[in-house]
Design a protein around this motif. Sequence first.
Motif, PDB file in Angstrom:
ATOM      1  N   PHE A  27      31.439  46.759  -6.207  1.00 24.52           N
ATOM      2  CA  PHE A  27      32.328  45.899  -6.823  1.00 24.52           C
ATOM      3  C   PHE A  27      33.328  46.107  -7.967  1.00 24.52           C
ATOM      4  CE2 PHE A  27      34.172  41.791  -8.453  1.00 24.52           C
ATOM      5  CZ  PHE A  27      34.560  41.128  -7.169  1.00 24.52           C
ATOM      6  N   PRO A  28      32.592  46.942  -8.966  1.00 23.81           N
ATOM      7  CA  PRO A  28      33.634  47.091 -10.076  1.00 23.81           C
ATOM      8  C   PRO A  28      34.636  48.008  -9.567  1.00 23.81           C
ATOM      9  CG  PRO A  28      31.256  47.337 -10.824  1.00 23.81           C
ATOM     10  CD  PRO A  28      31.139  47.149  -9.246  1.00 23.81           C
ATOM     11  N   ILE A  29      34.424  49.240  -8.485  1.00 27.29           N
ATOM     12  CA  ILE A  29      35.423  50.091  -8.165  1.00 27.29           C
ATOM     13  C   ILE A  29      36.349  49.141  -7.261  1.00 27.29           C
ATOM     14  CG2 ILE A  29      35.840  51.843  -6.668  1.00 27.29           C
ATOM     15  CD1 ILE A  29      33.084  52.494  -7.053  1.00 27.29           C
ATOM     16  N   LEU A  45      49.435  48.654 -16.956  1.00 28.81           N
ATOM     17  CA  LEU A  45      48.199  48.591 -18.150  1.00 28.81           C
ATOM     18  C   LEU A  45      47.386  49.418 -17.855  1.00 28.81           C
ATOM     19  CD1 LEU A  45      46.958  46.955 -20.345  1.00 28.81           C
ATOM     20  CD2 LEU A  45      46.002  45.404 -18.432  1.00 28.81           C
ATOM     21  N   TYR A  46      46.955  49.916 -16.631  1.00 26.71           N
ATOM     22  CA  TYR A  46      46.118  50.992 -16.274  1.00 26.71           C
ATOM     23  C   TYR A  46      46.752  52.261 -15.643  1.00 26.71           C
ATOM     24  CZ  TYR A  46      43.815  46.365 -16.268  1.00 26.71           C
ATOM     25  OH  TYR A  46      43.223  45.224 -16.597  1.00 26.71           O
ATOM     26  N   THR A  47      46.091  53.336 -16.046  1.00 29.18           N
ATOM     27  CA  THR A  47      46.673  54.784 -15.405  1.00 29.18           C
ATOM     28  C   THR A  47      45.930  55.338 -14.313  1.00 29.18           C
ATOM     29  OG1 THR A  47      45.463  55.741 -17.170  1.00 29.18           O
ATOM     30  CG2 THR A  47      47.636  55.083 -17.908  1.00 29.18           C
ATOM     31  N   SER A  48      44.579  54.718 -14.232  1.00 31.67           N
ATOM     32  CA  SER A  48      43.561  55.317 -13.354  1.00 31.67           C
ATOM     33  C   SER A  48      42.450  54.247 -13.244  1.00 31.67           C
ATOM     34  CB  SER A  48      42.978  56.737 -13.839  1.00 31.67           C
ATOM     35  OG  SER A  48      42.221  56.609 -14.985  1.00 31.67           O
ATOM     36  N   MET A  49      41.605  54.633 -12.208  1.00 28.64           N
ATOM     37  CA  MET A  49      40.248  53.845 -11.901  1.00 28.64           C
ATOM     38  C   MET A  49      39.573  53.669 -13.208  1.00 28.64           C
ATOM     39  SD  MET A  49      37.506  53.951  -8.999  1.00 28.64           S
ATOM     40  CE  MET A  49      36.848  55.801  -9.623  1.00 28.64           C
ATOM     41  N   SER A  50      39.309  54.772 -13.744  1.00 26.91           N
ATOM     42  CA  SER A  50      38.377  54.931 -15.176  1.00 26.91           C
ATOM     43  C   SER A  50      39.016  54.172 -16.132  1.00 26.91           C
ATOM     44  CB  SER A  50      37.814  56.500 -15.403  1.00 26.91           C
ATOM     45  OG  SER A  50      39.205  57.016 -15.774  1.00 26.91           O
ATOM     46  N   ASP A  51      40.512  54.315 -16.288  1.00 23.23           N
ATOM     47  CA  ASP A  51      40.799  53.762 -17.475  1.00 23.23           C
ATOM     48  C   ASP A  51      40.911  52.166 -17.061  1.00 23.23           C
ATOM     49  OD1 ASP A  51      42.849  53.660 -19.636  1.00 23.23           O
ATOM     50  OD2 ASP A  51      44.263  52.862 -18.221  1.00 23.23           O
ATOM     51  N   CYS A  52      41.176  51.641 -15.904  1.00 19.55           N
ATOM     52  CA  CYS A  52      40.945  50.054 -15.568  1.00 19.55           C
ATOM     53  C   CYS A  52      39.514  49.836 -16.005  1.00 19.55           C
ATOM     54  CB  CYS A  52      41.354  50.132 -14.174  1.00 19.55           C
ATOM     55  SG  CYS A  52      41.072  48.140 -13.623  1.00 19.55           S
ATOM     56  N   LEU A  53      38.531  50.428 -15.696  1.00 14.17           N
ATOM     57  CA  LEU A  53      37.000  49.832 -15.869  1.00 14.17           C
ATOM     58  C   LEU A  53      36.877  50.011 -17.323  1.00 14.17           C
ATOM     59  CD1 LEU A  53      35.153  51.731 -13.010  1.00 14.17           C
ATOM     60  CD2 LEU A  53      35.745  49.351 -13.198  1.00 14.17           C
ATOM     61  N   ILE A  54      37.249  51.129 -18.086  1.00 14.68           N
ATOM     62  CA  ILE A  54      37.086  50.962 -19.643  1.00 14.68           C
ATOM     63  C   ILE A  54      37.889  49.888 -20.226  1.00 14.68           C
ATOM     64  CG2 ILE A  54      37.492  52.252 -21.803  1.00 14.68           C
ATOM     65  CD1 ILE A  54      37.184  55.031 -19.955  1.00 14.68           C
ATOM     66  N   LYS A  55      38.933  49.638 -19.886  1.00 13.48           N
ATOM     67  CA  LYS A  55      39.721  48.626 -20.479  1.00 13.48           C
ATOM     68  C   LYS A  55      39.078  47.262 -20.203  1.00 13.48           C
ATOM     69  CE  LYS A  55      44.155  51.204 -21.137  1.00 13.48           C
ATOM     70  NZ  LYS A  55      45.548  51.138 -20.878  1.00 13.48           N
ATOM     71  N   THR A  56      38.713  46.911 -18.882  1.00 18.85           N
ATOM     72  CA  THR A  56      37.988  45.740 -18.581  1.00 18.85           C
ATOM     73  C   THR A  56      36.982  45.434 -19.210  1.00 18.85           C
ATOM     74  OG1 THR A  56      38.789  46.245 -16.138  1.00 18.85           O
ATOM     75  CG2 THR A  56      37.028  44.545 -16.454  1.00 18.85           C
ATOM     76  N   ILE A  57      36.194  46.358 -19.572  1.00 14.43           N
ATOM     77  CA  ILE A  57      34.735  46.149 -20.349  1.00 14.43           C
ATOM     78  C   ILE A  57      35.088  45.880 -21.713  1.00 14.43           C
ATOM     79  CG2 ILE A  57      32.871  47.506 -21.410  1.00 14.43           C
ATOM     80  CD1 ILE A  57      32.675  49.108 -18.819  1.00 14.43           C
ATOM     81  N   ARG A  58      36.162  46.417 -22.236  1.00 13.58           N
ATOM     82  CA  ARG A  58      36.858  46.283 -23.514  1.00 13.58           C
ATOM     83  C   ARG A  58      37.288  44.760 -24.055  1.00 13.58           C
ATOM     84  NH1 ARG A  58      41.107  50.566 -25.117  1.00 13.58           N
ATOM     85  NH2 ARG A  58      39.546  51.781 -24.710  1.00 13.58           N
ATOM     86  N   SER A  59      38.126  44.310 -22.896  1.00 12.70           N
ATOM     87  CA  SER A  59      38.609  43.069 -22.962  1.00 12.70           C
ATOM     88  C   SER A  59      37.729  42.059 -22.577  1.00 12.70           C
ATOM     89  CB  SER A  59      40.046  43.039 -22.326  1.00 12.70           C
ATOM     90  OG  SER A  59      39.857  43.294 -20.911  1.00 12.70           O
ATOM     91  N   GLY A  61      34.088  42.336 -21.246  1.00 11.90           N
ATOM     92  CA  GLY A  61      32.972  42.661 -21.337  1.00 11.90           C
ATOM     93  C   GLY A  61      32.240  43.150 -20.152  1.00 11.90           C
ATOM     94  N   TYR A  62      31.105  43.705 -20.220  1.00 14.39           N
ATOM     95  CA  TYR A  62      30.516  44.289 -18.975  1.00 14.39           C
ATOM     96  C   TYR A  62      30.441  43.333 -17.907  1.00 14.39           C
ATOM     97  CZ  TYR A  62      26.873  46.087 -15.521  1.00 14.39           C
ATOM     98  OH  TYR A  62      26.439  46.815 -14.510  1.00 14.39           O
ATOM     99  N   PHE A  63      30.273  42.215 -17.871  1.00 14.80           N
ATOM    100  CA  PHE A  63      30.502  41.271 -16.677  1.00 14.80           C
ATOM    101  C   PHE A  63      31.742  41.030 -16.310  1.00 14.80           C
ATOM    102  CE2 PHE A  63      26.227  40.286 -18.506  1.00 14.80           C
ATOM    103  CZ  PHE A  63      25.449  40.536 -17.420  1.00 14.80           C
ATOM    104  N   GLY A  64      32.764  41.393 -16.860  1.00 18.01           N
ATOM    105  CA  GLY A  64      34.219  41.153 -16.721  1.00 18.01           C
ATOM    106  C   GLY A  64      34.589  42.281 -15.343  1.00 18.01           C
ATOM    107  N   MET A  65      33.673  43.166 -15.110  1.00 19.75           N
ATOM    108  CA  MET A  65      33.875  44.081 -14.048  1.00 19.75           C
ATOM    109  C   MET A  65      33.384  43.376 -12.757  1.00 19.75           C
ATOM    110  SD  MET A  65      32.461  47.920 -15.053  1.00 19.75           S
ATOM    111  CE  MET A  65      30.991  47.555 -15.107  1.00 19.75           C
ATOM    112  N   TYR A  66      32.632  42.230 -12.739  1.00 19.68           N
ATOM    113  CA  TYR A  66      32.085  41.515 -11.763  1.00 19.68           C
ATOM    114  C   TYR A  66      33.025  40.130 -11.610  1.00 19.68           C
ATOM    115  CZ  TYR A  66      28.253  45.005 -10.951  1.00 19.68           C
ATOM    116  OH  TYR A  66      27.758  46.151 -10.559  1.00 19.68           O
ATOM    117  N   ARG A  67      34.052  40.093 -11.945  1.00 22.31           N
ATOM    118  CA  ARG A  67      34.911  38.783 -11.729  1.00 22.31           C
ATOM    119  C   ARG A  67      35.327  38.590 -10.416  1.00 22.31           C
ATOM    120  NH1 ARG A  67      38.322  35.775 -15.164  1.00 22.31           N
ATOM    121  NH2 ARG A  67      37.574  36.988 -16.839  1.00 22.31           N
ATOM    122  N   GLY A  68      34.939  37.457  -9.921  1.00 19.13           N
ATOM    123  CA  GLY A  68      35.068  37.185  -8.434  1.00 19.13           C
ATOM    124  C   GLY A  68      33.983  37.620  -7.614  1.00 19.13           C
ATOM    125  N   ALA A  69      33.109  38.279  -8.077  1.00 16.94           N
ATOM    126  CA  ALA A  69      31.831  38.712  -7.278  1.00 16.94           C
ATOM    127  C   ALA A  69      30.983  37.590  -6.422  1.00 16.94           C
ATOM    128  CB  ALA A  69      31.156  39.679  -8.053  1.00 16.94           C
TER     129      ALA A  69
END
Length: 310
Positions: A27-29, A45-59, A61-69
């Motif tokens: 799901f994070p991917i 806002l994002y330049t790549s997949m890894s950049d997107c995941l890093i910025k998501t965690i930063r803004s 938190g970890y569970f932000g990667m599971y928004r909509g899961a």
Amino acid sequence: MADKQISLPAKLINGGIAGLIGVTCVFPIDLAKTRLQNQQNGSRLYTSMSDCLIKTIRSEGYFGMYRGAAVNLTLVTPEKAIKLAANDFFRHHFSKDGKITLFKEMLAGCGAGTCQVIVTTPMEMLKIQLQDAGRIAAQRKLMPETVAAGTVETKSPTAMQITRQLLREKGIAGLYKGLGATLLRDVPFSIIYFPLFANLNNFGKRGAEGPAPFYVSFISGCVAGSTAAVAVNPVDVTRHVCRCWMCFWVNPMFSCLFPRKIMRNEGPSAFLKGAYCRALVIAPLFGIAQVVYFLGVGEFILSFLPKKDK
């Protein structure tokens, strides 16, 4: 999906477990793919997949990667069950003396893809809206200069709030906005995926009648899934970029305007936005589904249930 005979209750359990495990893993991917597709050239806002995941965690938190899961985890069980059962049903009726032609394999996949949109249309619509709400919130936080002056910051809506609003304003039909676009994506995907998987899996069979090893099913699912995912990515990009879901639902012919707009504004490469991420999502998801199906988890669980005396 696999060749071995399996009962309907076991198919439901297998499909549900495969979907739950697969969605949790990838799901994070999938979230990164959606946000990469939805951002426009002027405010990236994002330049790549890894950049997107890093910025998501930063803004967020970890569970932000599971928004909509939660939406996916709730609906993935019937979605996978319908996909499995429908494909098996059509393959069984199209086969003759245990053999089936490539054309009829494609017809079976077409039938499976058509049936699964009953669940995938509302699931995808809610998931995308929730994921994109997180992207907008992150953009406000990390790129405040892109937010229009005087814009009031509001709390991101939940899946239940979006569902209630759609049911209140549009009724049940509101959950099926984008049905035409979902059909344009899921039907071609299934037409490509199911025959490709079946033929790749046959290469690894032990003898003429023996099943393929589980790792062959996993690899076949990954290869077939990623191939089909990249092939239908242009349709997926159009679905994500389009904000007017009713255009697809009421008049599918009107949807042709959106690919033209994307082509004019961003060029042909825009149709491959997120293709790499999409392949990374779909490959392990379907690989896991095939392994779970091969291992017969559903039959194992059903063996513990009391059997009725005949």
